[in-house]
Design a protein around this motif. Structure first.
Motif, PDB file in Angstrom:
ATOM      1  N   GLY A  58      -4.050 -14.455  -1.208  1.00 21.85           N
ATOM      2  CA  GLY A  58      -3.320 -14.176  -2.742  1.00 21.85           C
ATOM      3  C   GLY A  58      -3.919 -12.437  -3.310  1.00 21.85           C
ATOM      4  O   GLY A  58      -3.914 -11.936  -4.242  1.00 21.85           O
ATOM      5  N   LEU A  59      -3.398 -12.115  -2.180  1.00 22.89           N
ATOM      6  CA  LEU A  59      -4.659  -9.974  -3.024  1.00 22.89           C
ATOM      7  C   LEU A  59      -3.548 -10.051  -3.223  1.00 22.89           C
ATOM      8  O   LEU A  59      -2.564  -9.677  -1.683  1.00 22.89           O
ATOM      9  N   ASP A  60      -3.114  -8.906  -4.565  1.00 18.35           N
ATOM     10  CA  ASP A  60      -2.354  -7.987  -4.966  1.00 18.35           C
ATOM     11  C   ASP A  60      -3.318  -6.779  -5.045  1.00 18.35           C
ATOM     12  O   ASP A  60      -4.130  -6.845  -6.164  1.00 18.35           O
ATOM     13  N   GLY A  65      -2.428   0.720  -4.370  1.00 20.79           N
ATOM     14  CA  GLY A  65      -2.823   0.378  -3.440  1.00 20.79           C
ATOM     15  C   GLY A  65      -4.268   0.016  -3.002  1.00 20.79           C
ATOM     16  O   GLY A  65      -5.237   0.045  -2.605  1.00 20.79           O
ATOM     17  N   HIS A  75     -11.334 -10.818  -4.737  1.00 19.13           N
ATOM     18  CA  HIS A  75     -11.296 -10.297  -3.200  1.00 19.13           C
ATOM     19  C   HIS A  75     -11.669  -9.761  -2.553  1.00 19.13           C
ATOM     20  O   HIS A  75     -13.173 -10.822  -1.644  1.00 19.13           O
ATOM     21  N   THR A 104      -1.852  -3.811  -5.512  1.00 21.77           N
ATOM     22  CA  THR A 104      -1.737  -3.602  -6.872  1.00 21.77           C
ATOM     23  C   THR A 104      -2.143  -3.031  -7.886  1.00 21.77           C
ATOM     24  O   THR A 104      -2.383  -2.625  -9.348  1.00 21.77           O
ATOM     25  N   ASP A 105      -3.357  -4.425  -7.567  1.00 20.06           N
ATOM     26  CA  ASP A 105      -3.708  -5.403  -8.939  1.00 20.06           C
ATOM     27  C   ASP A 105      -5.588  -5.005  -8.855  1.00 20.06           C
ATOM     28  O   ASP A 105      -5.798  -5.914  -8.356  1.00 20.06           O
ATOM     29  N   SER A 133      -7.403  -8.291  -8.811  1.00 14.76           N
ATOM     30  CA  SER A 133      -7.332  -9.636  -7.436  1.00 14.76           C
ATOM     31  C   SER A 133      -8.263  -8.665  -6.368  1.00 14.76           C
ATOM     32  O   SER A 133      -8.968  -9.677  -5.199  1.00 14.76           O
ATOM     33  N   SER A 183      -4.448 -11.617   2.661  1.00 15.70           N
ATOM     34  CA  SER A 183      -3.256 -10.608   2.683  1.00 15.70           C
ATOM     35  C   SER A 183      -2.562 -11.347   1.617  1.00 15.70           C
ATOM     36  O   SER A 183      -3.262 -12.349   0.338  1.00 15.70           O
ATOM     37  N   ARG A 184      -1.796 -10.614   0.770  1.00 16.20           N
ATOM     38  CA  ARG A 184      -0.939 -11.592  -0.195  1.00 16.20           C
ATOM     39  C   ARG A 184      -0.713 -12.727  -0.607  1.00 16.20           C
ATOM     40  O   ARG A 184      -0.779 -14.114  -1.253  1.00 16.20           O
ATOM     41  N   SER A 185       0.236 -13.093   0.963  1.00 19.12           N
ATOM     42  CA  SER A 185       0.727 -14.608   1.275  1.00 19.12           C
ATOM     43  C   SER A 185      -0.056 -15.351   1.026  1.00 19.12           C
ATOM     44  O   SER A 185      -0.481 -16.357   1.555  1.00 19.12           O
ATOM     45  N   THR A 218      -1.760  -2.572   4.650  1.00 16.16           N
ATOM     46  CA  THR A 218      -0.271  -2.969   3.081  1.00 16.16           C
ATOM     47  C   THR A 218       0.909  -1.840   3.194  1.00 16.16           C
ATOM     48  O   THR A 218       0.470  -0.747   3.429  1.00 16.16           O
TER      49      THR A 218
END
Length: 221
Positions: free
Chosen positions: A37-39, A96, A49, A41-42, A45, A32-34, A64
């Motif tokens: 740090g998985l983004d 995403g 991961h 939309t990038d 990233s 997850s992002r929180s 997501t």
């Protein structure tokens, strides 16, 4: 032990899905992002991961998405559309999942039954749209439905036993929907997770490329 990958594992539904999978005896890898740090939309990233994962995963669940992004709320009319809000919706809710799906062929088993499920929404159904509004969110979910359909066709060429589907979880009582719960009956994230996993358990390659609700009923594109 079967292995599941949950993208968006810290969100309301993603966390509940992860917990329910573990209760059913699955080994779960969550991103997850929180937490990680998985983004989504990038692309860099996502690659960084997912390239670290070994698999194979008999379940890949993309949980997501967001209805409100930043200060942008769902539009009630065409005159409320902004390019910024629409771009943000497509980045998170369509691009995403597409970036994640690009890695699924390597992560899925080639000779075992497997399911790739992306959480979509009934409001992304063009055929079911009776009231209009929520233009950017609807369009982004319609776009991800098309991406899932294309991904299913591509995966079927190399992963004959896999099903790649869109799933509508219903209205779930999470932070995602808290401003809108008065309009529709809602279920807990835990109940939604159980229903969604039951649907996934019922799927085979014959259902790949389709769109189902939480009860396993087809949703029109």
């Amino acid at each position: 032990m079967q292995h599941a990958l949950v993208i968006g594992a810290s969100g309301g539904i993603g966390r509940a899905i992860s917990a329910e999978l573990e209760a059913r005896g699955w080994r779960v890898t969550g991103l997850s992002r929180s937490t990680d740090g998985l983004d989504v939309t990038d692309a860099a990233s996502v690659t960084a991961h997912l390239s670290k994962l070994e698999g194979p995963f008999q379940r890949i669940i993309i949980a997501t998405g967001a209805l409100e992004i930043g200060n942008h709320r769902p539009e009630k009319a065409l005159k409320h559309i902004t390019s910024e809000a629409m771009a943000a919706q497509f980045a998170l809710n369509a691009t995403g999942p597409a970036l994640v799906l690009a890695h699924t062929a390597r992560l899925l088993p080639r000779d075992e039954a497997a399911v790739v499920a992306t959480l979509s929404a009934r409001v992304g159904s063009i055929g079911d749209n009776q009231i209009g509004g929520w233009h950017s969110y609807r369009a982004a979910k319609a776009a991800v439905n098309q991406i899932i359909r294309g991904a299913a066709i591509e995966l079927s060429r190399t992963h004959k036993r896999a099903a790649c589907v869109a799933l509508h979880p219903g209205t779930v009582a999470t932070k995602f929907t808290e401003k809108y719960l008065g309009r529709h009956p809602a279920v807990s994230a835990e109940q939604a997770a159980k229903r969604l996993l039951d649907v996934m358990d019922s799927l085979g390659p014959e259902q790949t490329g389709q769109f189902f609700d939480y009860a396993g009923k087809p949703v029109p594109w």
